[in-house]
Scaffold this active site. Structure first.
Site, PDB file in Angstrom:
ATOM      1  N   PHE A 255      -7.831   5.693  -1.702  1.00 53.39           N
ATOM      2  CA  PHE A 255      -7.255   4.692  -0.794  1.00 53.39           C
ATOM      3  C   PHE A 255      -8.281   4.053   0.148  1.00 53.39           C
ATOM      4  CE2 PHE A 255      -3.663   6.991  -2.337  1.00 53.39           C
ATOM      5  CZ  PHE A 255      -2.656   6.051  -2.422  1.00 53.39           C
ATOM      6  N   ILE A 256      -9.565   4.016  -0.243  1.00 54.37           N
ATOM      7  CA  ILE A 256     -10.535   3.297   0.580  1.00 54.37           C
ATOM      8  C   ILE A 256     -11.191   2.166  -0.214  1.00 54.37           C
ATOM      9  CG2 ILE A 256     -10.981   5.245   2.115  1.00 54.37           C
ATOM     10  CD1 ILE A 256     -13.729   5.547   0.684  1.00 54.37           C
ATOM     11  N   CYS A 266       7.196   0.954  -0.920  1.00 50.42           N
ATOM     12  CA  CYS A 266       7.103   2.046   0.054  1.00 50.42           C
ATOM     13  C   CYS A 266       6.302   1.703   1.300  1.00 50.42           C
ATOM     14  CB  CYS A 266       6.500   3.284  -0.614  1.00 50.42           C
ATOM     15  SG  CYS A 266       7.546   4.016  -1.878  1.00 50.42           S
ATOM     16  N   LYS A 269       7.644  -1.133   3.788  1.00 48.05           N
ATOM     17  CA  LYS A 269       8.934  -0.755   4.365  1.00 48.05           C
ATOM     18  C   LYS A 269       8.819   0.458   5.278  1.00 48.05           C
ATOM     19  CE  LYS A 269      12.113   0.942   1.541  1.00 48.05           C
ATOM     20  NZ  LYS A 269      12.593   2.250   1.987  1.00 48.05           N
TER      21      LYS A 269
END
Length: 441
Positions: A255-256, A266, A269
């Site tokens: 996630f970088i 997801c 929200k």
């Protein structure tokens, strides 16, 4: 075990199917008769790798059933999962009307002890509301039926959901009784046999865990995109920076990757909902607010690069776009960067030719249905015909190693805007391309 899963959306259908794969008898319930009819015909309403094959296999084995009749579905069930939608309200809060409506119907129809499980992503305190709604209906019936309330948040990645469910990193269970914990442990034992992944806690902590996990991942994405924007301004290369910080075991590489922002069902929200939960409890979640603001801004970065290169007036320009889904291996376009990029370009007079392996129908019939000057193509190289530039927004496998000679041949001029930094190792500038990416230019 005999299970009932209420809701045949993404979470419900994947969960029910995977439970049936382990030999449980699972009945999936939905109020949408047309959707149930299609499921009976073997037509799956969502795209998820491996799901269709698993559904068909377990229907044939007699482990998986579909119905619109809740009363019949819970008649012999031991555990009932609530997996209905919790759409985002106008104020960012999760809309619980469908969850509470199901809870009410369970209270009206149940005739024996049940474990009722919140599988939907719901705000902290929802289990208490579900429990109260069920109990209220039992009181109206003047019956005393014991039931247990459980929170069991899902942690499924779209595009890899089957693998995530069958080999989970963790199974989080929030419950109030030893009976409920033991039943849930039995249910999940086949999925956690290689090592202990069952994490027991109180209900509210389980509810909070889902939001905290998604907010943490969203924070890493927005942080890296913020670093990318700074790198671009100071002359650094974010691709090198990513490697430099990812090697730190405390940070890691997940996630970088810089890009055009996160989307899907997801992260957007849940970040909004967590911010709203904080506000309702008298706390301003500044970090969470900033994560959202950075992401909203990031979705326009590629459009801004295109405008800087070609000018504000894009009349007469044609752009070929690869990727509409918010990520590969799904047809989900919720909050996808492509929506924002396409609309920005067309607003300035451009024509956009698009291709995505799975999300074309979603775009045509929903997310971009009222947008003019979009041409939908059947193959990736077709979108490049007479186009002024290629835009990459989803890193599908078929886009990873393209024929750059073919791209150059099809485009009017060799220009690529890479919203996922997919091609930064190909030395495209040396091949004569103008190459624009996130965090370097």
């Amino acid at each position: 075990m005999k299970l009932t899963v209420i809701g045949t959306g993404y979470v419900g259908l994947v969960s029910g199917t995977c439970f049936s794969e382990m030999g449980n008898k699972v009945t999936c319930v939905d109020i949408d008769q047309e959707k149930i009819n299609k499921l009976h015909q073997g037509i799956i309403p969502i795209y998820e790798p491996g799901l269709e094959k698993m559904v068909l296999k377990n229907v044939e084995k007699g482990n998986l059933f579909f119905t619109t009749k809740l009363e019949e579905a819970i008649e012999e069930a031991e555990i009932v999962f609530i997996a209905v939608g919790t759409p985002m309200g106008e104020d960012g809060s999760a809309d619980l009307q469908y969850v509470l409506s199901v809870a009410k119907e369970i209270g009206q129809k149940m005739n024996h002890r049940l474990i009722v499980v919140d599988k939907s992503t719901v705000p902290v305190g929802t289990a208490d509301k579900v429990k109260a709604a069920i109990q209220a209906e039992l009181d109206k019936r003047s019956v005393a039926i014991e039931f247990d309330m459980v929170s069991n948040p899902e942690f499924l990645k779209e595009g890899d959901a089957i693998n995530d469910f069958m080999k989970p990193d963790r199974v989080v269970i929030g419950a109030e009784s030893d009976y409920a914990f033991e039943k849930m442990r039995q249910l999940y034992t086949p999925f956690t046999m290689s090592r202990e992944r069952f994490i027991a806690m109180d209900v509210r902590s389980a509810e909070m865990t889902k939001y905290a996990a998604n907010a943490m991942l969203a924070t890493k994405i927005s942080f890296m995109n913020e670093m990318a924007n700074i790198c671009e301004r100071v002359g650094a290369d974010v691709n090198n920076v990513r490697v430099g910080i990812g090697s730190d075991s405390r940070i890691g590489y997940s996630f970088i990757y810089p890009g055009a922002g996160y989307g899907g069902s997801c992260f957007p929200k849940d970040v909004k909902a967590l911010k709203k939960i904080a506000e309702e409890n008298g706390y301003e979640a500044q970090l969470i607010r900033s994560v959202e603001e950075v992401n909203n801004r990031q979705k326009y970065v590629i459009a801004e690069k295109i405008i800087k290169r070609f000018g504000e007036d894009l009349t007469g320009k044609t752009f070929g776009l690869w990727g509409l889904a918010f990520k590969p291996e799904t047809d989900d376009m919720r909050e996808a960067p492509a929506i924002y990029v396409v609309k920005e370009l067309i607003k300035r007079g451009a024509k956009v030719q698009v291709y995505d392996p799975k999300a074309m129908e979603e775009a045509q019939h929903f997310y971009l249905k009222d947008v003019e000057n979009i041409v939908y193509k059947n193959a990736k190289y077709e979108v490049l015909e007479e186009a002024d530039a290629l835009i990459l927004l989803t890193e599908w496998k078929e886009f990873r190693s393209p024929d750059f000679s073919e791209i150059e041949k099809q485009l009017k001029i060799p220009v690529i805007f890479d919203g996922r930094n997919q091609y930064n190792s190909y030395n495209l500038e040396e091949r004569g391309f103008e190459y624009y990416q996130i965090g370097k230019n």
